[in-house]
Design a protein around this motif. Structure first.
Motif, PDB file in Angstrom:
ATOM      1  N   PHE A 146      51.100  38.134  38.174  1.00 25.64           N
ATOM      2  CA  PHE A 146      49.751  38.271  38.727  1.00 25.64           C
ATOM      3  C   PHE A 146      49.784  38.855  40.131  1.00 25.64           C
ATOM      4  CE2 PHE A 146      46.198  36.482  41.238  1.00 25.64           C
ATOM      5  CZ  PHE A 146      45.174  37.201  40.630  1.00 25.64           C
ATOM      6  N   GLU A 147      50.732  38.415  40.952  1.00 27.59           N
ATOM      7  CA  GLU A 147      50.816  38.919  42.327  1.00 27.59           C
ATOM      8  C   GLU A 147      50.967  40.441  42.341  1.00 27.59           C
ATOM      9  OE1 GLU A 147      50.647  38.850  46.363  1.00 27.59           O
ATOM     10  OE2 GLU A 147      50.282  37.161  44.984  1.00 27.59           O
ATOM     11  N   LYS A 182      47.356  41.895  40.718  1.00 24.90           N
ATOM     12  CA  LYS A 182      46.053  41.330  41.098  1.00 24.90           C
ATOM     13  C   LYS A 182      45.034  42.390  41.519  1.00 24.90           C
ATOM     14  CE  LYS A 182      47.588  40.224  45.828  1.00 24.90           C
ATOM     15  NZ  LYS A 182      47.801  39.112  46.789  1.00 24.90           N
ATOM     16  N   TYR A 209      41.375  41.580  37.128  1.00 25.02           N
ATOM     17  CA  TYR A 209      40.559  40.500  37.696  1.00 25.02           C
ATOM     18  C   TYR A 209      41.161  39.156  37.273  1.00 25.02           C
ATOM     19  CZ  TYR A 209      36.175  38.082  38.917  1.00 25.02           C
ATOM     20  OH  TYR A 209      35.223  37.262  39.466  1.00 25.02           O
ATOM     21  N   GLU A 210      41.282  38.223  38.212  1.00 25.78           N
ATOM     22  CA  GLU A 210      42.036  36.993  37.968  1.00 25.78           C
ATOM     23  C   GLU A 210      41.578  36.207  36.733  1.00 25.78           C
ATOM     24  OE1 GLU A 210      43.859  33.088  40.310  1.00 25.78           O
ATOM     25  OE2 GLU A 210      42.392  34.391  41.313  1.00 25.78           O
ATOM     26  N   ASN A 259      44.105  35.480  33.562  1.00 26.90           N
ATOM     27  CA  ASN A 259      44.420  34.143  33.046  1.00 26.90           C
ATOM     28  C   ASN A 259      44.147  34.033  31.551  1.00 26.90           C
ATOM     29  OD1 ASN A 259      45.285  33.153  35.528  1.00 26.90           O
ATOM     30  ND2 ASN A 259      43.225  32.520  36.130  1.00 26.90           N
TER      31      ASN A 259
END
Length: 402
Positions: free
Chosen positions: A235-236, A239, A243-244, A248
Motif C-alpha cells: 500500500f505504501e 497509495k 484509493y485506500e 483494502n
C-alpha cells in the motif's frame, strides 16, 4: 362471559341473575365472576395484526433478535429475522377472535369462598376475522446488482458525477431489500464492495483490474514468494495510485493470511493464484471474447506474475473451451456468469443454447448461486435438465431437447 353494547350501562349483579334464570343455568355451575365485554369506540382497527409464527420466529422474538417487515411501499410484505426470509399471506378465520386485555380465565374467575357474584367490565381491543401466515422463502435480491451499479466507484476523479441519492448505506439496503441480514451479507460477498464514507460502493471492474495489475506488478518486482506478501509495503508504494478503501477491499479479495509472519510477528499474506489468474483472464476476454486456445493460453501466461501458473480450470464461470468445427480448432469463448439471467429457468435455457451438453463440473459455476439446503447442483440438474451418458460420462441438456 357475555358480550354487551357499550352504549348501555354496565351489567349489574341483578342483570346477570335474570339472564341466568332466563337461560335456565344454575348459578352454582358457574364461577363467581362475570365478565362483560364491551367494544372500544376509540380504538384504531389497524393497530394490530394477527401473525402466525414458526418455531424459528418464536425463538428469535424470545431471544430479542431483530424481526422486521422489509421492502418498499409497492412491495408485497416480507418478514425477516436475522437469518431467514418469509413471505406473508392473509388467511380467513372461520370464527372471529377477540383481543381482550386483562381478561381472566379459568381459576382466576373463581373465589375460594363464594359470597356474592361480582361483575367486571372488559374492553375488546380488536376483533379479528383474518390472520397472516408465514412461509419461508428465498430472499428477493434481484435488484441488488442494479442498486449497487447505479453508484459504482470509478475513481476519485469521477466522484463529483455521482448522485448522492443513489448511494446506499448498510441501513438503507436493509430497509429496501427484502432479505435477512445474514442472507444480505452472504449476497454482498459476490460483489467487490468498498466502504467509502459510510456507503457501500461497488468497485467497477475497470478499477478492480487496474488496481490488481498495480499490485501484481509490484509483487513481481519484489523477491517475495506467493505467501510472503507485505500488505503495508504494497500500500505504501501504491497509495498514490489506489484509493485506500479500494486497496483494502481488493487486497482482502485476492489474498489470505499466510502461515509466515514478519520479523515483528505481524502477518504476511498469500496471493490467491486462482482468483488472480481468473481476473487476468477476464481482462483478456473483455478485449477478445473469442480466441484460439493456444494463443489465449500463451497470452494469459505472459500476463501473470512468474510465480503464478494459469490453468484451464481457472476459467470456470467466466469462459468456456469450445471446438469450432468450421475452423477446426479449439477456442476460449467468453461466458461470464454475472451476465446470465437471474432466473434459473431462463439461465438454463440460455446455457443450453450456448452449449447443448454440459458436465456437472462445467455447468456448476453457472448455477451454484441457486442452490439452497438440500437443493444442491445435482438436485437442480435433476429437476430442470435431462441427463444422458456418453463414453461413461454424464452430460446434462435441455429437458425438451433431443
Amino acid at each position: 362471559m357475555e358480550f354487551v353494547n357499550e352504549k348501555k350501562d354496565v351489567r349489574t349483579e341483578k342483570d346477570v341473575h335474570q339472564i341466568l334464570e332466563l337461560a335456565t343455568i344454575k348459578e352454582s355451575d358457574l364461577n363467581s365472576m362475570t365478565q362483560c365485554l364491551y367494544p372500544m369506540q376509540d380504538h384504531k382497527i389497524d393497530d394490530f395484526i394477527l401473525l402466525e409464527v414458526d418455531k424459528h420466529i418464536w425463538e428469535a422474538l424470545n431471544e430479542g433478535d431483530t424481526v422486521s417487515f422489509r421492502g418498499n411501499k409497492h412491495d408485497d410484505a416480507i418478514l425477516c429475522t436475522e437469518t431467514r426470509t418469509y413471505e406473508i399471506k392473509e388467511a380467513e378465520i372461520s370464527n372471529s377472535w377477540l383481543l381482550i386485555p386483562n381478561l381472566k380465565l379459568s381459576k382466576a374467575t373463581s373465589a375460594e369462598e363464594v359470597t356474592a357474584r361480582t361483575v367486571e367490565r372488559r374492553n375488546i381491543k380488536k376483533i379479528f376475522t383474518s390472520y397472516y401466515e408465514v412461509k419461508e422463502t428465498k430472499p428477493n435480491l434481484a435488484n441488488l446488482s442494479t442498486l449497487l451499479n447505479s453508484s459504482s466507484f470509478n475513481g476519485l476523479e469521477n466522484e463529483s458525477m455521482i448522485d448522492r441519492k443513489t448511494l446506499y448505506s448498510w441501513e438503507r439496503l436493509q430497509s429496501e431489500l427484502q432479505t435477512s441480514d445474514c442472507e444480505l451479507k452472504h449476497a454482498l460477498e459476490d460483489f467487490l464492495i468498498a466502504d467509502i464514507d459510510g456507503y457501500l460502493r461497488l468497485i467497477s471492474f475497470d478499477i478492480e483490474a487496474r488496481s490488481l495489475n498495480f499490485m501484481l506488478d509490484y509483487f513481481g518486482e519484489q523477491t517475495w514468494e506467493l505467501d510472503e506478501v507485505n500488505k503495508e509495503d504494497t500500500f505504501e508504494c501504491l497509495k498514490d495510485l489506489i484509493y485506500e478503501p479500494v486497496f483494502n477491499a481488493i487486497f482482502k479479495k485476492y489474498t489470505e493470511v499466510s502461515t509466515k509472519t514478519k520479523s515483528d510477528n505481524s502477518p504476511l499474506y498469500k496471493y490467491d493464484e486462482r482468483k488472480c489468474c481468473a481476473t487476468i483472464a477476464k481482462i483478456l476476454l473483455a478485449a477478445s471474447p473469442i480466441t484460439e486456445y493456444k494463443e489465449f493460453m500463451e497470452t494469459w501466461n505472459i500476463g501473470t506474475p512468474e510465480k503464478m501458473y494459469p490453468k484451464e480450470e481457472y476459467l470456470c464461470g467466466s469462459a468456456l473451451v469450445m471446438y469450432n468445427t468450421s475452423k477446426n480448432q479449439r477456442e476460449i469463448v467468453s461466458c461470464p456468469e454475472a451476465d446470465l439471467p437471474n432466473n434459473i429457468h431462463d439461465r438454463l435455457n440460455e446455457l443450453f443454447q450456448i452449449k447443448a451438453k454440459w458436465t456437472v463440473e462445467e455447468i456448476a459455476p453457472y448455477i451454484i448461486r441457486f442452490t439452497k439446503g438440500t437443493m444442491n447442483v445435482n438436485a437442480l440438474l435433476t429437476k430442470y435438465a435431462r441427463c444422458s451418458t456418453k463414453n461413461g460420462l454424464k452430460y446434462y441438456g435441455s429437458k425438451h431437447g433431443k
